[in-house]
Structures are given as C-alpha cells and as structure tokens.
Design a protein around this motif. Structure first.
Motif, PDB file in Angstrom:
ATOM      1  N   LEU A 114      24.540   5.746  76.045  1.00  0.00           N
ATOM      2  CA  LEU A 114      24.800   5.206  74.710  1.00  0.00           C
ATOM      3  C   LEU A 114      25.916   5.974  74.001  1.00  0.00           C
ATOM      4  N   LEU A 115      25.921   7.295  74.171  1.00  0.00           N
ATOM      5  CA  LEU A 115      26.957   8.108  73.525  1.00  0.00           C
ATOM      6  C   LEU A 115      28.342   7.829  74.104  1.00  0.00           C
ATOM      7  N   ALA A 116      28.377   7.363  75.345  1.00  0.00           N
ATOM      8  CA  ALA A 116      29.662   7.103  75.999  1.00  0.00           C
ATOM      9  C   ALA A 116      30.288   5.785  75.555  1.00  0.00           C
ATOM     10  N   ILE A 117      29.520   4.943  74.873  1.00  0.00           N
ATOM     11  CA  ILE A 117      30.043   3.659  74.418  1.00  0.00           C
ATOM     12  C   ILE A 117      30.871   3.851  73.150  1.00  0.00           C
ATOM     13  N   ASP A 118      32.066   3.333  73.166  1.00  0.00           N
ATOM     14  CA  ASP A 118      32.970   3.475  72.025  1.00  0.00           C
ATOM     15  C   ASP A 118      32.398   2.774  70.789  1.00  0.00           C
ATOM     16  N   LYS A 119      32.509   3.423  69.646  1.00  0.00           N
ATOM     17  CA  LYS A 119      32.006   2.839  68.406  1.00  0.00           C
ATOM     18  C   LYS A 119      32.708   1.526  68.057  1.00  0.00           C
ATOM     19  N   GLY A 120      33.898   1.363  68.608  1.00  0.00           N
ATOM     20  CA  GLY A 120      34.624   0.122  68.357  1.00  0.00           C
ATOM     21  C   GLY A 120      33.887  -1.096  68.895  1.00  0.00           C
ATOM     22  N   GLN A 121      33.005  -0.882  69.884  1.00  0.00           N
ATOM     23  CA  GLN A 121      32.216  -1.994  70.428  1.00  0.00           C
ATOM     24  C   GLN A 121      31.282  -2.565  69.369  1.00  0.00           C
ATOM     25  N   TYR A 122      30.720  -1.679  68.561  1.00  0.00           N
ATOM     26  CA  TYR A 122      29.835  -2.130  67.489  1.00  0.00           C
ATOM     27  C   TYR A 122      30.625  -2.899  66.430  1.00  0.00           C
ATOM     28  N   GLU A 123      31.789  -2.361  66.082  1.00  0.00           N
ATOM     29  CA  GLU A 123      32.625  -3.007  65.072  1.00  0.00           C
ATOM     30  C   GLU A 123      33.117  -4.367  65.554  1.00  0.00           C
ATOM     31  N   ALA A 124      33.503  -4.438  66.825  1.00  0.00           N
ATOM     32  CA  ALA A 124      33.963  -5.707  67.383  1.00  0.00           C
ATOM     33  C   ALA A 124      32.855  -6.749  67.379  1.00  0.00           C
ATOM     34  N   SER A 125      31.635  -6.313  67.636  1.00  0.00           N
ATOM     35  CA  SER A 125      30.500  -7.229  67.632  1.00  0.00           C
ATOM     36  C   SER A 125      30.257  -7.787  66.238  1.00  0.00           C
ATOM     37  N   LEU A 130      28.042 -11.238  65.615  1.00  0.00           N
ATOM     38  CA  LEU A 130      26.792 -10.972  66.326  1.00  0.00           C
ATOM     39  C   LEU A 130      25.851 -10.150  65.450  1.00  0.00           C
ATOM     40  N   ASN A 131      24.576 -10.503  65.454  1.00  0.00           N
ATOM     41  CA  ASN A 131      23.620  -9.699  64.700  1.00  0.00           C
ATOM     42  C   ASN A 131      23.244  -8.456  65.504  1.00  0.00           C
ATOM     43  N   LYS A 132      22.383  -7.621  64.934  1.00  0.00           N
ATOM     44  CA  LYS A 132      22.058  -6.347  65.572  1.00  0.00           C
ATOM     45  C   LYS A 132      21.390  -6.555  66.927  1.00  0.00           C
ATOM     46  N   TRP A 133      20.487  -7.529  67.025  1.00  0.00           N
ATOM     47  CA  TRP A 133      19.795  -7.792  68.279  1.00  0.00           C
ATOM     48  C   TRP A 133      20.765  -8.281  69.350  1.00  0.00           C
ATOM     49  N   GLN A 134      21.649  -9.207  68.962  1.00  0.00           N
ATOM     50  CA  GLN A 134      22.628  -9.729  69.917  1.00  0.00           C
ATOM     51  C   GLN A 134      23.588  -8.637  70.365  1.00  0.00           C
ATOM     52  N   THR A 135      23.984  -7.794  69.439  1.00  0.00           N
ATOM     53  CA  THR A 135      24.890  -6.696  69.777  1.00  0.00           C
ATOM     54  C   THR A 135      24.243  -5.751  70.790  1.00  0.00           C
ATOM     55  N   LEU A 141      23.575  -2.688  75.689  1.00  0.00           N
ATOM     56  CA  LEU A 141      22.707  -2.362  76.829  1.00  0.00           C
ATOM     57  C   LEU A 141      23.378  -2.588  78.186  1.00  0.00           C
ATOM     58  N   PRO A 142      24.095  -3.701  78.394  1.00  0.00           N
ATOM     59  CA  PRO A 142      24.780  -3.856  79.701  1.00  0.00           C
ATOM     60  C   PRO A 142      25.774  -2.738  79.979  1.00  0.00           C
ATOM     61  N   GLN A 143      26.520  -2.323  78.953  1.00  0.00           N
ATOM     62  CA  GLN A 143      27.479  -1.233  79.144  1.00  0.00           C
ATOM     63  C   GLN A 143      26.760   0.092  79.384  1.00  0.00           C
ATOM     64  N   MET A 144      25.684   0.325  78.633  1.00  0.00           N
ATOM     65  CA  MET A 144      24.922   1.558  78.807  1.00  0.00           C
ATOM     66  C   MET A 144      24.372   1.658  80.226  1.00  0.00           C
TER      67      MET A 144
END
Length: 219
Positions: A114-125, A130-135, A141-144
């Motif tokens: 989870l820490l390795a995922i860029d924060k930009g992924q959340y912003e892009a979602s 996309l809501n929190k569940w969809q994100t 989760l697939p990236q993690m």
C-alpha cells in the motif's frame, strides 16, 4: 539399499508430506485475509484499533514461531480457570499457531504494498468520479497485490519449510517420518528423500507464483 526398503521408507514419508501440504494450505488460506485485516487495523483512524494491530504484529514477529507453537499446544491448557477449555488437538493447535504468526508477516507485506502505491492514484480516482469503495477494490487492491506478490511468494515458501516445526509438537509430518526411518534403519537416505520432497513442494509453489506474476504483469 534395495528398492523394497526405499519403498518402505517413502510410503510413510508421503503420508507425512500430506500433513505438511494440508497445514500449508490451511495456514495460507487463513493467514492472507487475516493479514490484510491487520493491515487495515494498523491504518485505522481509531487509535485503539491501530495500537492493537501494531502490538499484535510486534508480538508475533518478535517471538519465535516455535515458542508460539509450544505455548498454544502446551501452555494454554495450563492457564488458570480457562485452561481446561483451551486443550486443542495437536494439528488444530499447530494450524492456529501458523495462522496467527504468518498473518503478522503478511500484514507487513500488504502494508508495504500500500505504501508503494503513488498518492496520485487516489487523486486520479477522485477525478474519475470513483467512490472510496470503487477506488479501493478496482484501483488500489489490484496494484497492492501485484506489488506484494513476490514477497507473498517468498513468505509462502518459508511457510512450507517452517512446517518442519510440527516435529517439535509431536505432529507426525514429513520430517517426523524421516527421523523415525533414520533411527530405525541407520541410514541418511530418509533425510535425502525428505529434502527431495520439500524441494518438489517448493518448486511447485514457486512455479505457481511465477505464473501468477506473469498473469498480473500482462493484465
């Protein structure tokens, strides 16, 4: 050593290998989701839950697995008042010990993913609506899992080898039958056969995880 003697050695060892594989499957199936729940716990905004998650992981990773197995098998029944209700079948107790221990390691693996995922992924979602569940389910989760997969594979191979600790709590697994054959026949051949069986199990597991890695890479 004749073929008949080798066959007599291999037969009980294959029975022990079944116990080894069964414990591995039970432990891996239960420890991975429990580890993910622990990851969510340590990331919780509720300090009590986060503290419990951190304390649990520190305890399980900071003490030997063998000590934990001995405590569950032989220590729990000695607890005052509730001890008589904590007597477990040896195999069940061993499964519990492996699940609780490896869940802590998987939790750290997932946390690292989870820490390795860029924060930009959340912003892009959020930009995509996309809501929190969809994100979480479609993006994070697939990236993690893809990031954590090599570490999961490595930990799984370690789990297979750690099943040899069942020998210490009198659960008849692969190493138990190998040691019995060595003491009976005064030959190291059972240890060689046990090593080959362990290698075959870990090789199968390694090939499976490599297939998973290729599939997630191509996806």
């Amino acid at each position: 050593m004749s073929i008949e003697n080798v066959a007599n050695i291999i037969k009980p060892m294959l029975e022990g290998a079944q116990v080894t594989v069964l414990l591995f499957l039970i432990a891996i199936v239960a420890a991975i989701p429990l580890g993910f729940l622990l990851t969510l716990a340590i990331r919780s905004k509720l300090k009590v839950i986060a503290w419990f998650g951190h304390a649990y992981i520190y305890l399980m990773r900071g003490t030997p697995l063998l000590l934990q197995l001995l405590f569950i098998v032989f220590g729990l029944p000695l607890l005052p008042i509730i001890g008589e209700y904590m007597v477990l079948d040896r195999f069940t107790a061993a499964c519990l010990g492996f699940i609780l221990n490896y869940a802590a390691y998987f939790a750290e693996i997932f946390r690292g993913g989870l820490l390795a995922i860029d924060k930009g992924q959340y912003e892009a979602s959020q930009v995509l609506g996309l809501n929190k569940w969809q994100t979480t389910t479609r993006v994070i989760l697939p990236q993690m899992f893809r990031i954590a997969l090599p570490a999961i594979a490595n930990e799984s191979v370690t789990l297979v080898k750690d099943t040899a600790l069942l020998y210490a709590v009198a659960v008849p697994e692969l190493l138990h039958f190998a040691q019995t054959a060595v003491n009976r026949d005064f030959t190291i051949m059972p240890f060689v056969i046990a090593g080959i069986i362990y290698l075959l199990i870990t090789m199968t597991l390694t090939l499976f995880f490599k297939w998973l890695e290729r599939r997630f890479t191509f996806d």
